[in-house]
Design a protein around this motif. Structure first.
Motif, PDB file in Angstrom:
ATOM      1  N   TYR A 107      65.746  43.346  30.236  1.00 39.12           N
ATOM      2  CA  TYR A 107      64.390  43.042  29.782  1.00 39.12           C
ATOM      3  C   TYR A 107      63.865  41.774  30.466  1.00 39.12           C
ATOM      4  O   TYR A 107      62.763  41.765  31.018  1.00 39.12           O
ATOM      5  N   ASP A 108      64.655  40.704  30.426  1.00 36.64           N
ATOM      6  CA  ASP A 108      64.252  39.449  31.070  1.00 36.64           C
ATOM      7  C   ASP A 108      64.194  39.593  32.582  1.00 36.64           C
ATOM      8  O   ASP A 108      63.288  39.073  33.236  1.00 36.64           O
ATOM      9  N   GLU A 109      65.158  40.291  33.117  1.00 37.68           N
ATOM     10  CA  GLU A 109      65.282  40.477  34.567  1.00 37.68           C
ATOM     11  C   GLU A 109      64.029  41.145  35.163  1.00 37.68           C
ATOM     12  O   GLU A 109      63.600  40.794  36.261  1.00 37.68           O
ATOM     13  N   SER A 117      69.269  39.518  30.144  1.00 34.37           N
ATOM     14  CA  SER A 117      69.121  40.938  29.820  1.00 34.37           C
ATOM     15  C   SER A 117      68.263  41.627  30.885  1.00 34.37           C
ATOM     16  O   SER A 117      67.512  40.988  31.621  1.00 34.37           O
ATOM     17  N   GLN A 174      62.715  46.714  22.940  1.00 38.96           N
ATOM     18  CA  GLN A 174      63.975  46.596  22.205  1.00 38.96           C
ATOM     19  C   GLN A 174      65.128  47.244  22.961  1.00 38.96           C
ATOM     20  O   GLN A 174      66.216  46.672  23.060  1.00 38.96           O
ATOM     21  N   TYR A 175      64.900  48.439  23.498  1.00 40.37           N
ATOM     22  CA  TYR A 175      65.960  49.159  24.201  1.00 40.37           C
ATOM     23  C   TYR A 175      66.534  48.324  25.346  1.00 40.37           C
ATOM     24  O   TYR A 175      67.738  48.290  25.556  1.00 40.37           O
ATOM     25  N   TRP A 176      65.663  47.666  26.080  1.00 42.84           N
ATOM     26  CA  TRP A 176      66.110  46.925  27.269  1.00 42.84           C
ATOM     27  C   TRP A 176      66.531  45.495  26.975  1.00 42.84           C
ATOM     28  O   TRP A 176      66.813  44.738  27.887  1.00 42.84           O
ATOM     29  N   GLY A 177      66.587  45.086  25.702  1.00 45.67           N
ATOM     30  CA  GLY A 177      67.154  43.782  25.374  1.00 45.67           C
ATOM     31  C   GLY A 177      66.176  42.737  24.885  1.00 45.67           C
ATOM     32  O   GLY A 177      66.547  41.570  24.724  1.00 45.67           O
ATOM     33  N   GLY A 178      64.939  43.136  24.608  1.00 46.10           N
ATOM     34  CA  GLY A 178      63.957  42.204  24.067  1.00 46.10           C
ATOM     35  C   GLY A 178      64.029  42.155  22.554  1.00 46.10           C
ATOM     36  O   GLY A 178      64.990  42.653  21.947  1.00 46.10           O
TER      37      GLY A 178
END
Length: 133
Positions: A4-6, A2, A52-56
């Protein structure tokens, strides 16, 4: 992986948001929009939202429900000037973290659109927060 992770996950987002609120704390246009004396709770809410928005993790929705951003900001006069001030402080947050140019552009594109989306009046509030008419 995601976004988020990136970008480094919660630590990166937390740095962005903490830097953002350091600017808001002394901003004469934005600070009156935060009724809480302590900006800590607002910092936490915004951090959880962006995580949350970015995939966490979905902690924001689990604790606060659907974001409903326009509804949550409706009590405040979000003027074009306020949106621009918001972006100034967000830019400082992005500048503080080491995103790639592509990641920075993706994040910046989202926040610039979000800032414009949140504008709900062209009128300026007076010192009590009421709109001047």
């Amino acid at each position: 992986m995601s976004f988020y992770d990136e970008i480094g996950g919660e630590a990166t987002i937390r740095t962005i948001v903490e830097t953002f609120y350091e600017g808001v704390a002394d901003d004469p246009v934005l600070r009156p929009m935060y009724p809480e004396e302590d900006l800590g709770p607002a910092t936490e809410r915004f951090t959880l939202f962006l995580v949350q928005y970015w995939g966490g993790p979905g902690t924001y929705s689990e604790t606060r429900g659907h974001p409903r951003l326009r509804m949550r900001h409706a009590p405040f006069a979000v003027t074009p000037t306020a949106a621009q001030r918001w972006l100034v402080h967000f830019r400082a947050g992005l500048d503080k973290v080491a995103l790639t140019p592509e990641q920075d552009a993706q994040f910046w594109d989202y926040v610039t659109h979000a800032a414009q989306f949140m504008v709900n009046t062209n009128e300026v509030p007076d010192s009590t927060g009421d709109l001047l008419r």
